[in-house]
Write a protein that holds these residues in place. Structure first.
Motif, PDB file in Angstrom:
ATOM      1  N   UNK A   1      -2.149  -9.225 -10.325  1.00  0.00           N
ATOM      2  CA  UNK A   1      -1.610  -8.141  -9.505  1.00  0.00           C
ATOM      3  C   UNK A   1      -2.620  -7.740  -8.443  1.00  0.00           C
ATOM      4  N   UNK A   2      -2.186  -7.793  -7.183  1.00  0.00           N
ATOM      5  CA  UNK A   2      -3.023  -7.410  -6.058  1.00  0.00           C
ATOM      6  C   UNK A   2      -2.443  -6.171  -5.389  1.00  0.00           C
ATOM      7  N   UNK A   3      -3.277  -5.169  -5.156  1.00  0.00           N
ATOM      8  CA  UNK A   3      -2.858  -3.952  -4.472  1.00  0.00           C
ATOM      9  C   UNK A   3      -3.311  -3.994  -3.022  1.00  0.00           C
ATOM     10  N   UNK A   4      -2.353  -4.050  -2.103  1.00  0.00           N
ATOM     11  CA  UNK A   4      -2.686  -4.023  -0.682  1.00  0.00           C
ATOM     12  C   UNK A   4      -3.222  -2.647  -0.309  1.00  0.00           C
ATOM     13  N   UNK A   5      -4.067  -2.604   0.717  1.00  0.00           N
ATOM     14  CA  UNK A   5      -4.646  -1.335   1.165  1.00  0.00           C
ATOM     15  C   UNK A   5      -4.661  -1.292   2.678  1.00  0.00           C
ATOM     16  N   UNK A   6      -4.949  -0.143   3.202  1.00  0.00           N
ATOM     17  CA  UNK A   6      -4.874   0.062   4.645  1.00  0.00           C
ATOM     18  C   UNK A   6      -6.129  -0.342   5.397  1.00  0.00           C
ATOM     19  N   UNK A   7      -7.242  -0.613   4.678  1.00  0.00           N
ATOM     20  CA  UNK A   7      -8.521  -0.751   5.368  1.00  0.00           C
ATOM     21  C   UNK A   7      -9.031  -2.184   5.490  1.00  0.00           C
ATOM     22  N   UNK A   8      -8.640  -3.068   4.583  1.00  0.00           N
ATOM     23  CA  UNK A   8      -9.290  -4.381   4.542  1.00  0.00           C
ATOM     24  C   UNK A   8      -8.523  -5.471   5.283  1.00  0.00           C
ATOM     25  N   UNK A   9      -7.503  -5.086   6.047  1.00  0.00           N
ATOM     26  CA  UNK A   9      -6.673  -6.073   6.744  1.00  0.00           C
ATOM     27  C   UNK A   9      -6.316  -5.510   8.108  1.00  0.00           C
ATOM     28  N   UNK A  10      -6.324  -6.366   9.107  1.00  0.00           N
ATOM     29  CA  UNK A  10      -6.118  -5.914  10.481  1.00  0.00           C
ATOM     30  C   UNK A  10      -4.827  -5.120  10.654  1.00  0.00           C
TER      31      UNK A  10
ATOM     32  N   UNK B   1      -3.226  -3.492   8.339  1.00  0.00           N
ATOM     33  CA  UNK B   1      -3.055  -2.474   7.303  1.00  0.00           C
ATOM     34  C   UNK B   1      -2.392  -3.074   6.072  1.00  0.00           C
ATOM     35  N   UNK B   2      -1.789  -2.212   5.243  1.00  0.00           N
ATOM     36  CA  UNK B   2      -1.206  -2.691   3.989  1.00  0.00           C
ATOM     37  C   UNK B   2       0.180  -2.192   3.697  1.00  0.00           C
ATOM     38  N   UNK B   3       0.781  -1.485   4.665  1.00  0.00           N
ATOM     39  CA  UNK B   3       2.128  -0.955   4.433  1.00  0.00           C
ATOM     40  C   UNK B   3       3.200  -2.007   4.724  1.00  0.00           C
TER      41      UNK B   3
ATOM     42  N   UNK C   1       0.803  -1.220   0.000  1.00  0.00           N
ATOM     43  CA  UNK C   1       0.000   0.000   0.000  1.00  0.00           C
ATOM     44  C   UNK C   1       0.835   1.268   0.000  1.00  0.00           C
ATOM     45  N   UNK C   2       2.049   1.212   0.574  1.00  0.00           N
ATOM     46  CA  UNK C   2       2.879   2.417   0.677  1.00  0.00           C
ATOM     47  C   UNK C   2       3.613   2.755  -0.614  1.00  0.00           C
ATOM     48  N   UNK C   3       3.412   1.972  -1.669  1.00  0.00           N
ATOM     49  CA  UNK C   3       4.050   2.267  -2.955  1.00  0.00           C
ATOM     50  C   UNK C   3       3.585   3.618  -3.470  1.00  0.00           C
ATOM     51  N   UNK C   4       4.457   4.286  -4.218  1.00  0.00           N
ATOM     52  CA  UNK C   4       4.126   5.574  -4.818  1.00  0.00           C
ATOM     53  C   UNK C   4       2.933   5.430  -5.761  1.00  0.00           C
ATOM     54  N   UNK C   5       2.088   6.446  -5.793  1.00  0.00           N
ATOM     55  CA  UNK C   5       0.887   6.381  -6.631  1.00  0.00           C
ATOM     56  C   UNK C   5       1.233   6.214  -8.106  1.00  0.00           C
ATOM     57  N   UNK C   6       2.322   6.805  -8.552  1.00  0.00           N
ATOM     58  CA  UNK C   6       2.725   6.664  -9.942  1.00  0.00           C
ATOM     59  C   UNK C   6       3.123   5.224 -10.256  1.00  0.00           C
ATOM     60  N   UNK C   7       3.782   4.562  -9.293  1.00  0.00           N
ATOM     61  CA  UNK C   7       4.151   3.156  -9.476  1.00  0.00           C
ATOM     62  C   UNK C   7       2.895   2.294  -9.554  1.00  0.00           C
ATOM     63  N   UNK C   8       1.925   2.577  -8.708  1.00  0.00           N
ATOM     64  CA  UNK C   8       0.669   1.830  -8.759  1.00  0.00           C
ATOM     65  C   UNK C   8       0.022   1.951 -10.128  1.00  0.00           C
ATOM     66  N   UNK C   9       0.004   3.164 -10.651  1.00  0.00           N
ATOM     67  CA  UNK C   9      -0.596   3.408 -11.971  1.00  0.00           C
ATOM     68  C   UNK C   9       0.167   2.646 -13.050  1.00  0.00           C
ATOM     69  N   UNK C  10       1.501   2.760 -13.028  1.00  0.00           N
ATOM     70  CA  UNK C  10       2.312   2.079 -14.030  1.00  0.00           C
ATOM     71  C   UNK C  10       2.166   0.564 -13.944  1.00  0.00           C
ATOM     72  N   UNK C  11       2.109   0.047 -12.727  1.00  0.00           N
ATOM     73  CA  UNK C  11       2.010  -1.406 -12.547  1.00  0.00           C
ATOM     74  C   UNK C  11       0.715  -1.950 -13.125  1.00  0.00           C
ATOM     75  N   UNK C  12      -0.397  -1.272 -12.834  1.00  0.00           N
ATOM     76  CA  UNK C  12      -1.675  -1.754 -13.345  1.00  0.00           C
ATOM     77  C   UNK C  12      -1.780  -1.580 -14.854  1.00  0.00           C
TER      78      UNK C  12
END
Length: 282
Positions: free
Chosen positions: A246-255, A257-259, A223-234
């Motif tokens: 490709x799965x993007x971890x996030x801060x809300x759906x896991x006890x 977090x996602x960092x 989840x802590x990846x740069x937003x530009x990297x997320x865009x490029x990866x997808x």
């Protein structure tokens, strides 16, 4: 995915090492260590660091000891044997073919006329890795085009891997043999250890992870990846026809977090919930 064993390949800096600008859950690394202690896990670090810095990071951040390390952005592979590290020389022999006998110095001389490029320290180079710094705000697309054109004159096959060191705010350019990226090294290790695609997961966060993140290898982008990297990866995963890999971890759906390592645990929970059930996630 259904498997009773897993080759877990993960980047280090800002993926399992919390040296970015985002907070780390205090329990995440301990539970990552617990995961990696499971007998069905074969752990491999896949990093831009050289071996000495990998060993230093393992001790400093209390990381689990891996069975294998892919270092120097894919140009070296080491196996842990007892207390020693043994290099897989068959990997060196394979990637050497792309540079057709051209030396590190010959490549460097060819690029000496590009003022934006500043050679990195000697410890960050090897026979098949030529690395430069460049200004973070420079025209990276144009610079890469110039580098590619100059190296084509040598008749060699190269991969140009661009990433950003966020804490230092500097661009990083790694010039590698064409078949020596992190992706190629992981594929080599899969074959070497006889792990199938469904038995492998990669986790990463940065520009030099993009070849893997956009591939058919099931991957986790923390989840802590740069937003530009997320865009490029997808975009890359979509272009290559592997958006579901490709799965993007996030801060809300896991006890947790996602960092950082929490994102790794979250991704494994997505792909292999039967394995993550063996780890206590509080």
């Amino acid at each position: 995915m259904m498997t009773n064993r897993l080759l877990l390949c993960t980047d280090m800096d800002r993926t399992i090492i919390p040296n970015g600008n985002h907070p780390e859950h205090p329990d995440a690394r301990a539970q990552f260590r617990q995961l990696c202690s499971l007998p069905e896990i074969t752990l491999a670090y896949v990093t831009g660091r050289h071996l000495e810095l990998v060993v230093e990071a393992i001790e400093r951040f209390n990381l689990p000891e891996p069975a294998y390390v892919i270092t120097d952005v894919g140009t070296k592979i080491y196996q842990k044997t007892d207390t020693n590290w043994t290099e897989l020389l068959s990997w060196q022999e394979q990637i050497a073919k792309d540079w057709q006998g051209q030396t590190h110095n010959q490549l460097q001389q060819k690029l000496r006329g590009l003022p934006e490029l500043k050679i990195q320290e000697r410890c960050k180079q090897n026979d098949y890795k030529l690395s430069y710094y460049l200004p973070v705000n420079s025209d990276h697309t144009n610079i890469l085009k110039q580098v590619d054109q100059l190296l084509m004159q040598l008749g060699i096959a190269t991969s140009l891997i661009m990433s950003i060191d966020e804490p230092e705010q500097v661009g990083l350019l790694d010039i590698l043999p064409q078949n020596a990226t992190k992706l190629h090294a992981i594929e080599f290790l899969q074959k070497y250890l006889d792990f199938g695609l469904e038995e492998t997961i990669f986790c990463g966060d940065s520009g030099n992870d993009l070849p893997v993140l956009g591939s058919q290898i099931p991957s986790v982008l923390v989840a802590n990846a740069d937003e530009n990297i997320k865009k490029q990866a997808f975009e890359l995963a979509e272009k290559n026809g592997w958006p579901r890999a490709l799965y993007l971890a996030n801060q809300k759906s896991f006890t947790l977090g996602g960092n950082y390592s929490a994102g790794v645990l979250q991704g494994i929970s997505f792909y292999l919930p039967e394995i993550i059930k063996k780890v206590r996630v509080s």
